[in-house]
Design an enzyme around this catalytic site. Structure first.
Site: not given
Ligand code: BGC
Length: 285
Positions: A170, A183
């Site tokens: 991410s 996360y």
């Molecule tokens: C998350 C999303 C978020 C995006 C940008 C992703 O890894 O799961 O919820 O919108 O990152 O912030």
């Protein structure tokens, strides 16, 4: 006295690439493949000629729908229900894949979730769930895939690599994210797990890379895009001025899984419309 020939190759050592479907004859496993990014990736790998195991944990019907769509494109597919944070279930899934498909060439470790909370209110359950699925789940799947890649080695008619792993990370492996510490921690962990593993197994011609998606239109972040106000707010974070679609990630995954990216090792490919470019600094600073 004899003079020795120069040992530095002067001709290209990049592989010659066949013109047919990019992933023809390859066997892929995509975790979390019945919705969102995983669904898009699984379908695209099938369209590129790979046979695909569609892993999921909830939602039998949506998993079958992905399998049907892959089969319509001419590839083979089956769905397999397993929780990637369970060592036993992951082992069972790989056993079943190897029984049915013979081997694995491509792992897309994609399954992931959010359990958002202010830090001072975050429960152990929220912390453990996110780290368990997002980080330990990728470790368990990657470990099984590496074992099979090492056992089988390179099959030149299939790919010039002995195996490919794509870790779905991410932008939050790089961008801190208040209110989502579990996360962001999991994604930061994925970054160094991926890089350490890539360094370790590259000499075996196993390629490990990651994709760092930005905001992609999926169920995980519906509240960030499903009203005009939220969408406009989101756009302040995306220089390119649009939300991403699962297909944007899927195309990157097909390329990273293919021999077209044969010299790409240990890299995170951000597919984020520029989200990691600190857009606030375009006018500030
Ligand atoms: C998350 C999303 C978020 C995006 C940008 C992703 O890894 O799961 O919820 O919108 O990152 O912030």
């Amino acid at each position: 006295m004899t003079t020795s020939e120069p040992t530095t190759p002067t001709e290209s050592t990049a592989p010659a690439l066949a013109p047919q479907k990019l992933l023809a004859g390859q066997k892929a496993l995509v975790t979390g493949a019945n919705s969102g990014i995983g669904r898009g990736v699984a379908i695209a790998l099938g369209q590129a000629g790979a046979d695909v195991v569609v892993n999921y944990v909830d939602g039998d019907d949506s998993a079958s729908a992905v399998v049907d769509e892959i089969r319509r494109s001419g590839a083979n597919a089956f769905a397999y229900k397993a929780d990637v944070s369970s060592e036993d279930q992951v082992a069972g899934m790989f056993k079943s894949m190897i029984q049915q498909f013979g081997t694995i060439d491509i792992l897309v470790a994609n399954a992931g979730l959010q359990r958002d909370s202010a830090f001072h209110q975050m429960t152990m359950a929220q912390w453990n769930m996110v780290l368990g699925v997002n980080l330990t789940g990728q470790f368990l799947c990657a470990r099984e895939a590496i074992r099979e890649f090492l056992r089988r080695g390179i099959v030149p008619s299939v790919s010039c690599a002995a195996g490919k792993i794509i870790c779905m990370s991410s932008v939050h492996q790089q961008i801190p994210w208040g209110g989502h510490a579990n996360y962001a921690t999991s994604k930061g962990g994925i970054k160094l797990m991926m890089e350490s593993l890539a360094q370790e197994v590259a000499p075996k011609r196993i390629r490990v890379n990651a994709i760092g998606p930005g905001a992609i239109r999926t169920p995980i972040n519906t509240s960030a895009w499903n009203t005009p106000e939220a969408y406009n707010q989101l756009m302040t974070l995306i220089p390119y001025g649009r939300i991403g679609e699962p297909e944007d990630i899927a195309r990157a995954a097909v390329w990273l899984a293919s021999d077209h990216s044969d010299y790409v090792v240990g890299t995170t490919l951000f597919v984020d419309g520029g989200m990691t470019l600190y857009p606030g600094f375009a006018t500030g600073g």
